[in-house]
Design a protein around this motif. Structure first.
Motif, short mmCIF file in Angstrom:
data_model
loop_
_atom_site.label_atom_id
_atom_site.label_comp_id
_atom_site.label_asym_id
_atom_site.label_seq_id
_atom_site.Cartn_x
_atom_site.Cartn_y
_atom_site.Cartn_z
N TRP A 53 0.70 -1.12 -0.11
CA TRP A 53 -0.02 0.02 0.01
C TRP A 53 0.98 1.33 0.11
O TRP A 53 0.34 2.39 -0.62
CB TRP A 53 -1.12 -0.08 1.03
N ARG A 73 1.31 1.60 -3.66
CA ARG A 73 -0.04 2.17 -4.11
C ARG A 73 -0.49 3.61 -4.06
O ARG A 73 -0.69 4.58 -4.67
CB ARG A 73 -1.30 1.28 -3.75
N TRP A 106 -11.50 0.79 -2.48
CA TRP A 106 -10.97 -0.39 -3.08
C TRP A 106 -11.83 -1.77 -3.07
O TRP A 106 -12.38 -2.19 -1.91
CB TRP A 106 -9.81 -0.76 -2.30
N ARG A 154 -10.56 1.65 -7.05
CA ARG A 154 -9.90 0.68 -7.37
C ARG A 154 -10.68 -0.66 -7.39
O ARG A 154 -10.83 -1.12 -6.50
CB ARG A 154 -8.43 0.53 -6.26
N SER A 187 -3.26 -1.47 -12.88
CA SER A 187 -2.74 -1.68 -11.52
C SER A 187 -1.25 -2.18 -11.41
O SER A 187 -0.78 -3.09 -10.22
CB SER A 187 -3.50 -2.71 -10.70
N GLU A 242 -0.51 -5.90 -10.59
CA GLU A 242 -1.11 -6.64 -9.20
C GLU A 242 -2.34 -7.03 -9.70
O GLU A 242 -3.43 -7.00 -8.66
CB GLU A 242 -1.25 -5.26 -8.42
#
Length: 615
Positions: A442, A445, A530, A563, A589, A592
């Motif tokens: 994270w 991200r 998310w 996301r 992503s 990912e």
């Protein structure tokens, strides 16, 4: 005979005329209300009205079409109607909180017990009574003042309520100064400033340098009946984060002021249901003249605080019962002292108008009580971390075996605890390595998010953030260097990771995104979603309702980071125009999985009526 016949005809004629008048009146009311309902209230999923350019920042709808056909995300076939515009709610709904709406309680004739505050708890509208409209800002609304200046002043137009300034004028809660409302930092008990009051509490506890942080050992605080949250505001400089809690009561805008100031806060009440926080979440609870009857129902409200406090946690209580000498206050003090004694709390300090109790570090005292002592220990099958809609119980929550052996929570001091794997991680079968990997994932991200946002935002652009599905809280952890705070939301039906989030020194709440969140409109600068849309699809809830709810709680000019899977992104894109949102950036992503990152900004718009009223 003729006279009687004429009289009968006259009566029939009058009755017929009355019937016609009543029928016409019914038609007028019915069609008038239907029209007004579609335009103003927007109940039901198909009540739509063309906005055109009746709002500042609106786009003219030149083709005249109000609907367009699209495919719902996650479906291979079948079509749904996507609105080109949503209706605008009536201006009187500019502060609507759907699940804390007193008008709804009256309309649905809910039979609630006012003596235990049920009317201040969540009561959500059924699907057919939900608002399908955009909540307008109040007349003259301005982009909020930036943090840290916002701690001390906000625009009066954004929260046009000055009754607290007059009602609490002798207590320095807030003062009206021209176009602004100023917060001197006072409170009902600390007229001369929250900073001095906080230092006095630290001094009572013999903490070094009169710093309540106590070298990082006190990090999370629950402020009950917080007013406009000046106590929480002045804790921030000591690296302490408070969940400032108050109901939507006669001081109904206090939490709205807190969030407008950029201070963490939540609408809630100590009533009949557990607060939406797991056990052992806070190092300190605070109540300053909070006007709560702690003795009611066998001390059930104090026992709820006991559930929420960590081993060795404190309850700072400033109230007349702690110092007054009249007969009623002395009675309350004696009964409270007896109750907390049976709960194994001890007085850590008492000075002037404040007493500080401390919770025990272990279960030893509970085991030494006489058999049959009240309050009893909770049942062994009671889950102290189950909170969503769970009734409070008048019982003591004993510590886990780990806490008993550790003689405390075993947490590192702040800020080390943010990245140190907490002991309760083991409840989920997670290893330290998995936790550390999640934290690092994270971090990357969030760095990517800020790179995508960098053309649009500066250091002070955002203050109040929400992670709508926080998992372990690593999104918030990655933002530590930013001047922001994050409300970490954990779904009510998933793994109860909120206790790990609190163990990291962060704050949050439990929620079901099929319902409205307990906050005022326009209170968050950024929402992070998310896979939230994918999750509610599995529940069979409305993604359109979720979009409207996100719009309600998002500030004008605020951002949404979604996301999720590509079909979700495609679905949301079809609603941008109707919501007056605009796309900022899209990205994949980065190896990912198949998630797509989609960033959106909400436009600032005002209704024509708001513009006229602000002139």
């Amino acid at each position: 005979m003729r006279g009687r016949s004429d009289g009968g005809q006259k009566k029939r004629l009058i009755a017929s005329l009355c019937a016609v008048v009543i029928f016409l009146g019914f038609l007028y009311v019915y069609y008038g209300w239907s029209s007004r309902g579609a335009a103003d209230l927007g109940y039901g999923s198909k009540s739509l009205r063309k906005l055109g350019s009746s709002y500042l920042g609106g786009d003219d709808d030149t083709d005249g079409k109000q609907y367009e056909s699209s495919t719902k995300f996650g479906q291979d076939e079948g079509e749904d109607i996507v609105p080109k515009t949503f209706p605008v709610c009536d201006d009187r709904h500019s502060e609507l909180i759907p699940c804390l709406d007193r008008h709804l309680i009256y309309q649905m004739r809910l039979k609630l017990d006012l003596s235990v505050m049920e009317h201040y708890e969540r009561h959500c509208p059924p699907p057919e009574r939900r608002y399908n409209c955009l909540i307008p800002p109040p007349p003259g609304y301005k982009v909020p003042i930036k943090w840290p200046q916002s701690r001390d002043e906000v625009w009066k137009a954004n929260i046009p309520h000055t009754h607290l300034a007059h009602e609490k004028s002798d207590q320095n809660w807030m003062v009206v100064q021209g176009e602004k409302i100023v917060f001197p930092g006072g409170g009902t008990h600390f007229h001369y400033g929250a900073d001095k009051y906080i230092a006095s509490i630290a001094n009572m506890l013999n903490f070094s340098h009169n710093n309540l942080n106590n070298e990082g050992r006190i990090r999370t605080v629950l402020d009950v009946g917080c007013g406009v949250a000046s106590f929480g505001a002045y804790l921030l400089s000591s690296d302490i984060i408070a969940m400032s809690l108050a109901p939507n009561d006669v001081h109904q805008n206090q939490i709205q002021f807190a969030l407008e100031r950029g201070i963490p806060a939540y609408l809630g009440v100590l009533g009949t249901k557990r607060l939406p926080y797991p056990s052992r979440s806070f190092e300190l609870a605070h109540c300053s003249r909070c006007r709560i009857d702690w003795l009611q129902r066998d001390g059930i409200l104090l026992l709820e605080l006991d559930r929420l406090l960590r081993p060795g946690g404190y309850f700072a209580y400033s109230s007349p019962e702690a110092y007054a000498q009249d007969e009623e206050d002395l009675r309350i003090w004696r009964e409270m002292s007896a109750l907390v004694g049976r709960m194994c709390w001890r007085i850590a300090a008492k000075r002037n108008q404040t007493v500080i109790w401390q919770k025990p570090l272990t279960n030893d005292c509970y085991m030494e009580r006489e058999p049959g002592t009240n309050p009893p220990l909770c049942r062994s099958d009671d889950d102290p971390d189950a909170v969503w809609g769970v009734p409070m119980e008048a019982c003591i929550t004993p510590y886990s075996d780990h806490d008993q052996k550790a003689k405390g929570s075993g947490l590192a001091p702040w800020p080390a605890r943010l990245t140190a794997p907490p002991p309760r991680l083991a409840d989920f079968g997670y290893s330290s390595e998995m936790f550390e990997k999640d934290t690092e994932t994270w971090r990357h991200r969030v760095e990517s998010y800020w790179n995508l946002l960098s053309p649009k935002i500066e250091d002070d652009t955002s203050r109040n953030l929400m992670d709508m599905k926080a998992n372990w809280g690593s999104f918030a952890a990655a933002l530590k260097s930013k001047n922001v705070w994050v409300m970490n939301v954990v779904p009510e039906d998933g793994p109860n990771t909120l206790k790990v989030i609190y163990d990291r020194g962060l704050i949050g709440t439990t929620h079901n995104w099929c319902e409205a969140f307990s906050t005022y409109p326009r209170t968050y600068d950024l929402l992070h979603a998310w896979t939230v849309f994918s999750d509610i699809k599995k529940k069979g809830c409305s993604a359109e309702d979720l979009l409207l709810e996100m719009d309600r709680i998002l500030r004008p000019s605020g951002y949404v980071i979604i996301r999720d899977k590509q079909p979700v992104i495609d679905f949301v894109k079809k609603y941008l125009s109707a919501l007056h949102w605009e796309a900022v950036a899209t990205a994949d992503s980065d190896n990912e999985g198949d998630d797509i990152v989609f960033i959106i900004q909400k436009k600032l718009w005002l209704t024509s009526e708001s513009l006229r009223n602000s002139e």
